[in-house]
Design an enzyme around this catalytic site. Structure first.
Site, PDB file in Angstrom:
ATOM      1  N   GLU A 118      33.981  35.246  32.671  1.00  0.00           N
ATOM      2  CA  GLU A 118      34.812  35.595  33.821  1.00  0.00           C
ATOM      3  C   GLU A 118      35.593  34.374  34.287  1.00  0.00           C
ATOM      4  O   GLU A 118      35.380  33.247  33.802  1.00  0.00           O
ATOM      5  CB  GLU A 118      33.951  36.165  34.960  1.00  0.00           C
ATOM      6  CG  GLU A 118      33.288  37.472  34.584  1.00  0.00           C
ATOM      7  CD  GLU A 118      32.442  38.058  35.687  1.00  0.00           C
ATOM      8  OE1 GLU A 118      32.103  39.245  35.592  1.00  0.00           O
ATOM      9  OE2 GLU A 118      32.114  37.332  36.643  1.00  0.00           O
ATOM     10  N   HIS A 240      38.969  39.521  46.368  1.00  0.00           N
ATOM     11  CA  HIS A 240      38.920  39.836  44.939  1.00  0.00           C
ATOM     12  C   HIS A 240      40.321  40.262  44.512  1.00  0.00           C
ATOM     13  O   HIS A 240      40.956  41.073  45.183  1.00  0.00           O
ATOM     14  CB  HIS A 240      37.922  40.950  44.658  1.00  0.00           C
ATOM     15  CG  HIS A 240      37.539  41.044  43.223  1.00  0.00           C
ATOM     16  ND1 HIS A 240      38.401  41.511  42.255  1.00  0.00           N
ATOM     17  CD2 HIS A 240      36.400  40.717  42.570  1.00  0.00           C
ATOM     18  CE1 HIS A 240      37.806  41.466  41.079  1.00  0.00           C
ATOM     19  NE2 HIS A 240      36.587  40.991  41.242  1.00  0.00           N
ATOM     20  N   ARG A 286      39.302  33.037  41.442  1.00  0.00           N
ATOM     21  CA  ARG A 286      39.785  34.196  42.193  1.00  0.00           C
ATOM     22  C   ARG A 286      40.813  33.854  43.258  1.00  0.00           C
ATOM     23  O   ARG A 286      41.724  34.643  43.515  1.00  0.00           O
ATOM     24  CB  ARG A 286      38.594  34.925  42.827  1.00  0.00           C
ATOM     25  CG  ARG A 286      37.736  35.640  41.812  1.00  0.00           C
ATOM     26  CD  ARG A 286      36.518  36.265  42.455  1.00  0.00           C
ATOM     27  NE  ARG A 286      35.747  37.016  41.465  1.00  0.00           N
ATOM     28  CZ  ARG A 286      34.570  37.587  41.718  1.00  0.00           C
ATOM     29  NH1 ARG A 286      34.034  37.485  42.918  1.00  0.00           N
ATOM     30  NH2 ARG A 286      33.940  38.250  40.780  1.00  0.00           N
ATOM     31  N   HIS A 347      36.434  40.526  49.771  1.00  0.00           N
ATOM     32  CA  HIS A 347      35.341  40.773  48.835  1.00  0.00           C
ATOM     33  C   HIS A 347      34.051  40.050  49.184  1.00  0.00           C
ATOM     34  O   HIS A 347      32.969  40.617  49.058  1.00  0.00           O
ATOM     35  CB  HIS A 347      35.796  40.368  47.428  1.00  0.00           C
ATOM     36  CG  HIS A 347      34.787  40.617  46.354  1.00  0.00           C
ATOM     37  ND1 HIS A 347      34.305  41.881  46.058  1.00  0.00           N
ATOM     38  CD2 HIS A 347      34.178  39.769  45.479  1.00  0.00           C
ATOM     39  CE1 HIS A 347      33.447  41.800  45.050  1.00  0.00           C
ATOM     40  NE2 HIS A 347      33.341  40.529  44.689  1.00  0.00           N
ATOM     41  N   ARG A 382      33.860  31.012  45.878  1.00  0.00           N
ATOM     42  CA  ARG A 382      32.725  31.366  45.024  1.00  0.00           C
ATOM     43  C   ARG A 382      33.157  31.575  43.583  1.00  0.00           C
ATOM     44  O   ARG A 382      34.103  32.313  43.318  1.00  0.00           O
ATOM     45  CB  ARG A 382      32.058  32.639  45.551  1.00  0.00           C
ATOM     46  CG  ARG A 382      30.920  33.142  44.664  1.00  0.00           C
ATOM     47  CD  ARG A 382      30.228  34.324  45.275  1.00  0.00           C
ATOM     48  NE  ARG A 382      31.056  35.520  45.305  1.00  0.00           N
ATOM     49  CZ  ARG A 382      31.131  36.411  44.318  1.00  0.00           C
ATOM     50  NH1 ARG A 382      30.458  36.198  43.187  1.00  0.00           N
ATOM     51  NH2 ARG A 382      31.875  37.488  44.438  1.00  0.00           N
TER      52      ARG A 382
END
Length: 540
Positions: A118, A240, A286, A347, A382
């Site tokens: 990811e 997100h 992100r 998110h 994060r």
């Protein structure tokens, strides 16, 4: 609704929240301890249940803890605490093995567990259960908790406030329980406990568009703040990049793993745009991807962008993303052929209640774990799939700490007063709650969103102060309901987010302001303390 029912319910440990963090802690406690686990709604709800992507951990020889630590620190924009990052990542393999031992059905490929990659990760290290990892983890742990004879599960129970010795005007302050609304009966019940754990998740519902469930209203953060605990880094709200854009698709996330397996972000005309923003393109962290999408949507005036993975084999897509494939198909989108319309959405709450390495807060007898807590792991942003890892690691650490505390100390049983409803009435104006809820979420989205300015933040601050006054007056005069409890908590957390954002005079990670577009040389956490916090007079 009537007053508190009878004698308080007594437990060794009260866990407020029933996601991955809360259930891990409950299952890790010794079986001779009595444990109550509260869920504000049904157990099959919440952020863990909805999590798709997976859990990040070093599980292959070609990966290393050092690489995972470096990826986390880079994503956190140099604000993560290295000691916290190192501790959590080194505990990763042990945590994953514990989940496997519990029976979590992670996806296998031949004789190995399948790992995906990811955004922000330098290796394939995301272990997953197809594209519904959270559901697999949560349902497994919930089944284990149901089988445990020492764990009592309460759904439809909404915590109102923590009970402390200070509130009862007793010496040696500590947390001794909580007042809880039973949503089914309408009664308020006191839960008395030797140790209390907040595992209530984050506060993404403060925003108009979110990937989270309706319950993500910052309850634990607000309760801890009112009880005297410090909070930190509340300005870092992760958006997100890819939520499904469809009028009927409420809060449905398109997992980052879709981009990890080759998904490309496209403009409405089919042009790919991420390489112009970052050399990592779709696999950038992100915050970068969300800002790029936000920029392109505003530049073009379009309602969404598109995520396309149709160039991969149809069988591969259906095998790896069965939940996403079926949900999109339900809305008339065949992701094996068509690009997916997506927008950014709130998110994850990277800040929270300040804790030590065992989950202990400023208040004796109170722990905070999972998204509710600020541990120092996430910094200013994060890294994908580190959240469930943090839940498991800190659930286990807090359980050890609580077990030791209960073995080494004696606890005085304190008489708890009944919940006083003698001076309140039933509300005949519930429309005020829904109106205030809608107003709060709209101005948070408009003024405290992906891109911020000082003027926008000041407008938000003015509005939240007025709302807090109105909500406090309403709370003082009418009987509590789950909607009122959540609105009160959400307004409290929104105030903390706004004040934290105003105080940060730089752009770093998830906090991007046009007035201070560069990062400051000095790296500092934003720490708010109730002891020096000035509420409007009518809110105190």
């Amino acid at each position: 609704m009537s007053s508190t029912q009878g004698t308080p319910l007594d437990y060794d440990v009260l866990v407020i929240g029933s996601g991955a963090a809360g259930l891990t802690l409950a299952l890790q406690l010794p079986s001779h301890l009595s444990v109550a686990v509260l869920s504000k709604a049904d157990f099959e709800s919440g952020s863990t249940w909805m999590a798709q992507g997976g859990i990040a951990a070093v599980l292959e020889p070609d990966d290393s803890a050092e690489d995972h630590i470096r990826d986390t620190l880079v994503a956190g924009a140099d604000l993560s605490r290295p000691e916290a990052v190192s501790h959590i990542i080194h505990e990763g393999p042990t945590s994953i093995q514990w989940l496997i031992d519990q029976g979590v059905p992670f996806t296998r490929e031949n004789d190995h567990y399948h790992l995906t990659k990811e955004g922000g990760h330098s290796h394939r290290r995301i272990i997953h259960a197809a594209d519904a990892t959270g559901r697999a983890v949560h349902s497994t742990l919930l089944q284990r908790a149901t089988e445990a004879t020492n764990i009592s599960l309460f759904d439809q129970h909404v915590a109102i406030d923590l009970i402390t010795r200070r509130k009862l005007r007793l010496p040696q302050n500590r947390c001794i329980g909580a007042y809880v609304l039973n949503s089914r009966s309408g009664h308020v019940q006191a839960f008395r406990a030797k140790q209390v754990v907040l595992a209530t998740g984050g506060a993404a519902k403060a925003y108009l568009y979110t990937s989270n469930s309706d319950g993500s209203t910052g309850d634990g953060i607000a309760m801890a703040w009112r009880a005297g605990c410090r909070v930190a880094n509340m300005e870092f709200n992760q958006f997100h990049p890819t939520c499904l854009y469809h009028p009927q698709a409420k809060s449905f996330l398109i997992s980052e793993a879709v981009r990890g397996e080759g998904g490309r972000l496209l403009l409405p005309d089919g042009t790919r745009f991420m390489p112009a923003f970052d050399e990592r393109a779709e696999l950038a962290p992100r915050d970068i991807v969300a800002r790029a999408i936000d920029h392109e949507m505003k530049r073009l005036g379009c309602d969404c962008v598109y995520l396309d993975i149709s160039h991969r084999p149809a069988g591969f897509i259906k095998e790896h993303f069965p939940t996403i494939y079926q949900r999109c198909l339900d809305y008339g989108i065949d992701i094996t052929r068509d690009p997916i319309p997506v927008v950014p959405a709130a998110h994850y709450t990277c800040g929270g209640v300040m804790t030590d390495s065992e989950g202990r807060t400023d208040l004796e007898g109170l722990y905070a774990i999972g998204e509710t807590a600020f541990t120092g792991l996430h910094g200013a942003n994060r890294l994908a799939s580190n959240s469930l890892l943090e839940c498991i690691v800190f659930g286990m650490a807090a359980a050890r700490s609580i077990s030791n505390a209960l073995e080494q100390s004696q606890f005085e049983t304190v008489e708890l007063p009944h919940w006083d409803e003698s001076l309140v009435t039933n509300s005949d104006e519930d429309v005020i709650i829904s109106h205030n809820w809608d107003e709060l979420r709209r101005f948070m989205w408009d003024y405290v969103g992906i891109v911020r300015t000082t003027k926008r933040l000041q407008r938000a601050q003015h509005r939240i102060e007025l709302l807090l006054q109105e909500i406090a007056e309403y709370y003082s005069n009418y009987r509590v309901s789950s909607d009122l409890i959540e609105l009160r908590n959400l307004a409290t957390v929104a105030e903390l987010i706004i004040r934290s954002a105003i105080s940060r005079k730089e752009s770093r990670g998830l906090h991007y302001t046009l007035d201070y577009p560069k990062a400051a040389q000095e790296r500092m956490d934003t720490v708010l303390s109730p002891l020096n916090f000035q509420w409007p007079d009518s809110v105190r």
